[in-house]
Design a protein around this motif. Structure first.
Motif, PDB file in Angstrom:
ATOM      1  N   PHE A 105       0.738  -1.028   0.231  1.00  0.00           N
ATOM      2  CA  PHE A 105       0.583   0.202  -0.041  1.00  0.00           C
ATOM      3  C   PHE A 105       0.882   1.423  -0.393  1.00  0.00           C
ATOM      4  O   PHE A 105       1.618   0.967   0.804  1.00  0.00           O
ATOM      5  N   TYR A 106       0.703   1.973  -0.868  1.00  0.00           N
ATOM      6  CA  TYR A 106       1.258   3.975  -1.764  1.00  0.00           C
ATOM      7  C   TYR A 106       0.286   4.760  -0.822  1.00  0.00           C
ATOM      8  O   TYR A 106      -0.217   4.515  -1.793  1.00  0.00           O
ATOM      9  N   GLU A 107       0.847   5.366   0.356  1.00  0.00           N
ATOM     10  CA  GLU A 107      -0.511   6.068   0.446  1.00  0.00           C
ATOM     11  C   GLU A 107       0.659   7.526   0.437  1.00  0.00           C
ATOM     12  O   GLU A 107       1.321   7.272   0.043  1.00  0.00           O
ATOM     13  N   PRO A 108      -0.587   8.549   0.024  1.00  0.00           N
ATOM     14  CA  PRO A 108      -0.053   9.749   0.184  1.00  0.00           C
ATOM     15  C   PRO A 108       0.371  10.568   0.861  1.00  0.00           C
ATOM     16  O   PRO A 108       1.102  11.442   1.439  1.00  0.00           O
ATOM     17  N   MET A 136      -3.055   2.033   9.158  1.00  0.00           N
ATOM     18  CA  MET A 136      -2.870   0.972   8.244  1.00  0.00           C
ATOM     19  C   MET A 136      -4.069  -0.039   8.974  1.00  0.00           C
ATOM     20  O   MET A 136      -4.220  -0.647   7.183  1.00  0.00           O
ATOM     21  N   ASP A 137      -4.656  -0.120   9.334  1.00  0.00           N
ATOM     22  CA  ASP A 137      -5.584  -1.370   9.092  1.00  0.00           C
ATOM     23  C   ASP A 137      -7.147  -1.087   8.954  1.00  0.00           C
ATOM     24  O   ASP A 137      -7.398  -1.567   8.246  1.00  0.00           O
ATOM     25  N   TYR A 187       3.975   2.001   2.573  1.00  0.00           N
ATOM     26  CA  TYR A 187       4.316   2.825   2.212  1.00  0.00           C
ATOM     27  C   TYR A 187       4.167   4.164   1.803  1.00  0.00           C
ATOM     28  O   TYR A 187       2.944   4.439   1.697  1.00  0.00           O
ATOM     29  N   CYS A 188       5.095   5.497   2.077  1.00  0.00           N
ATOM     30  CA  CYS A 188       4.350   7.203   1.667  1.00  0.00           C
ATOM     31  C   CYS A 188       4.797   6.760   0.180  1.00  0.00           C
ATOM     32  O   CYS A 188       6.081   7.298   0.184  1.00  0.00           O
ATOM     33  N   ARG A 213      -0.591   3.919  -4.346  1.00  0.00           N
ATOM     34  CA  ARG A 213      -1.064   2.881  -4.998  1.00  0.00           C
ATOM     35  C   ARG A 213      -1.203   2.055  -4.406  1.00  0.00           C
ATOM     36  O   ARG A 213      -0.547   1.804  -3.153  1.00  0.00           O
ATOM     37  N   ILE A 214      -1.582   0.766  -5.054  1.00  0.00           N
ATOM     38  CA  ILE A 214      -2.059  -0.231  -4.491  1.00  0.00           C
ATOM     39  C   ILE A 214      -1.613  -1.724  -4.918  1.00  0.00           C
ATOM     40  O   ILE A 214      -1.750  -1.847  -6.654  1.00  0.00           O
ATOM     41  N   GLU A 215      -0.126  -2.403  -5.032  1.00  0.00           N
ATOM     42  CA  GLU A 215       0.338  -3.098  -6.060  1.00  0.00           C
ATOM     43  C   GLU A 215       0.096  -4.722  -5.079  1.00  0.00           C
ATOM     44  O   GLU A 215       0.769  -4.925  -4.002  1.00  0.00           O
ATOM     45  N   VAL A 216       0.106  -5.011  -5.749  1.00  0.00           N
ATOM     46  CA  VAL A 216      -0.710  -6.858  -5.055  1.00  0.00           C
ATOM     47  C   VAL A 216      -0.074  -7.894  -5.759  1.00  0.00           C
ATOM     48  O   VAL A 216       0.171  -7.554  -7.944  1.00  0.00           O
TER      49      VAL A 216
END
Length: 124
Positions: free
Chosen positions: A62-65, A71-72, A108-109, A115-118
């Protein structure tokens, strides 16, 4: 074998989904359906007509701004939506214990590119 796809942007959080459900059951359903449709679009663009028959482990990056959401809160709703979308898109037969053996989350920031990488990792 490992397969990967990326969801651009971010999905609503668990808190937003819970609030929508409390407001109106239709609002919660619409939020989930809209999120699933977004995820399915990304899946179809990147994984095409892939079908996986082996059990898998899902790895979420998870890449958040920023670090404003817990997190949960980030992952709770995302797990449900992404796993349901993988089934609806025909990638997985089901999202039960036989098909999904577990998952791993990392956070991550990235203010420039949330984005979300799966990663879908076949096991067994």
């Amino acid at each position: 074998m490992t397969y990967q796809f990326t969801i651009q942007g971010r999905l609503p959080g668990q808190n937003e989904y819970t609030e929508a459900c409390r407001t109106n059951k239709h609002a919660g359903n619409k939020m989930k359906q809209d999120a699933e449709d977004t995820v399915i679009w990304h899946i179809k663009q990147q994984l095409k007509d892939l079908h996986i028959s082996k059990p898998v482990i899902l790895k979420y990056d998870f890449y958040e701004p920023n670090k404003r959401r817990d997190m949960d809160n980030i992952s709770g709703f995302a797990h449900k939506v992404i796993q349901d979308a993988l089934v609806r898109a025909g990638i997985l037969k089901n999202d039960g214990w036989k098909e999904i053996r577990g998952y791993l989350d990392q956070f991550y920031c990235d203010p420039e590119n949330p984005r979300i990488e799966v990663a879908i990792v076949e096991v067994g």
